[in-house]
Design an enzyme around this catalytic site. Structure first.
Site, mmCIF file in Angstrom:
data_model
loop_
_atom_site.group_PDB
_atom_site.id
_atom_site.type_symbol
_atom_site.label_atom_id
_atom_site.label_comp_id
_atom_site.label_asym_id
_atom_site.label_seq_id
_atom_site.Cartn_x
_atom_site.Cartn_y
_atom_site.Cartn_z
ATOM 1 N N GLY A 46 0.837 -1.187 0.000
ATOM 2 C CA GLY A 46 0.000 0.000 0.000
ATOM 3 C C GLY A 46 0.871 1.236 0.000
ATOM 4 O O GLY A 46 2.061 1.158 0.330
ATOM 5 N N CYS A 99 6.482 -0.184 7.061
ATOM 6 C CA CYS A 99 6.109 0.987 6.271
ATOM 7 C C CYS A 99 7.305 1.404 5.438
ATOM 8 O O CYS A 99 8.428 1.440 5.940
ATOM 9 C CB CYS A 99 5.693 2.114 7.216
ATOM 10 S SG CYS A 99 5.199 3.622 6.362
ATOM 11 N N LEU A 100 7.049 1.730 4.173
ATOM 12 C CA LEU A 100 8.130 2.155 3.274
ATOM 13 C C LEU A 100 8.787 3.451 3.769
ATOM 14 O O LEU A 100 9.917 3.739 3.409
ATOM 15 C CB LEU A 100 7.595 2.334 1.855
ATOM 16 C CG LEU A 100 7.091 1.043 1.182
ATOM 17 C CD1 LEU A 100 6.310 1.376 -0.080
ATOM 18 C CD2 LEU A 100 8.240 0.091 0.877
ATOM 19 N N HIS A 141 -3.808 1.370 7.874
ATOM 20 C CA HIS A 141 -2.428 1.882 7.845
ATOM 21 C C HIS A 141 -2.306 3.053 6.851
ATOM 22 O O HIS A 141 -1.760 4.111 7.189
ATOM 23 C CB HIS A 141 -1.474 0.742 7.469
ATOM 24 C CG HIS A 141 -0.046 1.151 7.325
ATOM 25 N ND1 HIS A 141 0.954 0.663 8.144
ATOM 26 C CD2 HIS A 141 0.553 2.004 6.456
ATOM 27 C CE1 HIS A 141 2.113 1.224 7.777
ATOM 28 N NE2 HIS A 141 1.893 2.034 6.759
ATOM 29 N N HIS A 145 -1.910 7.572 7.169
ATOM 30 C CA HIS A 145 -0.974 8.499 6.512
ATOM 31 C C HIS A 145 -1.671 9.794 6.088
ATOM 32 O O HIS A 145 -1.020 10.822 5.931
ATOM 33 C CB HIS A 145 -0.340 7.849 5.269
ATOM 34 C CG HIS A 145 0.787 6.903 5.581
ATOM 35 N ND1 HIS A 145 1.914 7.274 6.268
ATOM 36 C CD2 HIS A 145 0.964 5.595 5.271
ATOM 37 C CE1 HIS A 145 2.740 6.235 6.372
ATOM 38 N NE2 HIS A 145 2.187 5.197 5.783
HETATM 39 NI NI NI Z 1 3.078 3.300 5.605
#
Ligand code: NI
Length: 175
Positions: A46, A99-100, A141, A145
């Site tokens: 995502g 998370c990236l 998630h 953001h």
């Molecule tokens: Ni994330």
């Protein structure tokens, strides 16, 4: 275009994203393509527009089994514009997230098990969906953001935060 992903500490990750008013415009179409191609260049499931530096309410939710999420179900990458969480189960469950924007870290995060969501799709139509399990988790998630939150804000205890190396040992041992 493939963007660099904003890393924890970047202001854009702590801002509240503004809603997309011009669904169907060239700017929005470009943003959608950039979000899609940037996600496709990663191992992520995502991505939210603030993570590519654009503080707009736009997320991609995708899912496929990867070495990091071996039990993830398959879901075509789905663009969600101005997403809302309209209902949720009382029950939360804890599971692993990464998370990236926070590389090298994994944590056990409590999330609602079942949720109802609403969003505008790429055709400009309202969609209502019920999500559960892993996909519901990815949605929550990514939605976070858009309100300036990251998964570390949701953990119950610092002891639920792991290095990626220790997380990989743990899931290897569970197989
Ligand atoms: Ni994330």
């Amino acid at each position: 275009m493939i963007y660099d992903i904003a890393q924890l500490g970047a202001k854009v990750l702590r801002q509240t994203a503004t809603s997309v008013e011009d669904v169907g415009s060239i700017d929005t179409s470009q943003l959608i393509e950039d979000l899609r191609s940037t996600l496709a260049s990663t191992q992520g499931v995502g991505l939210a527009a603030p993570q590519i530096g654009i503080s707009k309410q736009l997320i991609v939710v995708a899912s496929r089994p990867t070495p990091r999420y071996p039990n993830a179900p398959f879901m075509e990458p789905t663009i969600m514009i101005n997403p809302r969480l309209t209902n949720r189960s009382d029950v939360k469950e804890k599971d692993w997230e990464g998370c990236l924007s926070i590389p090298g870290i994994r944590a056990l995060v409590p999330r609602y098990k079942k949720i109802s969501v609403q969003y505008i799709n790429v055709q400009g139509l309202y969609v209502e969906l019920e999500l559960d399990g892993f996909i519901a988790r990815v949605f929550q998630h990514e939605y976070d953001h858009l309100i300036g939150k990251v998964f570390l804000d949701r953990v119950e205890s610092n002891t639920d935060v792991f290095s990626e190396a220790e997380y990989l040992k743990l899931i290897a041992a569970a197989v």
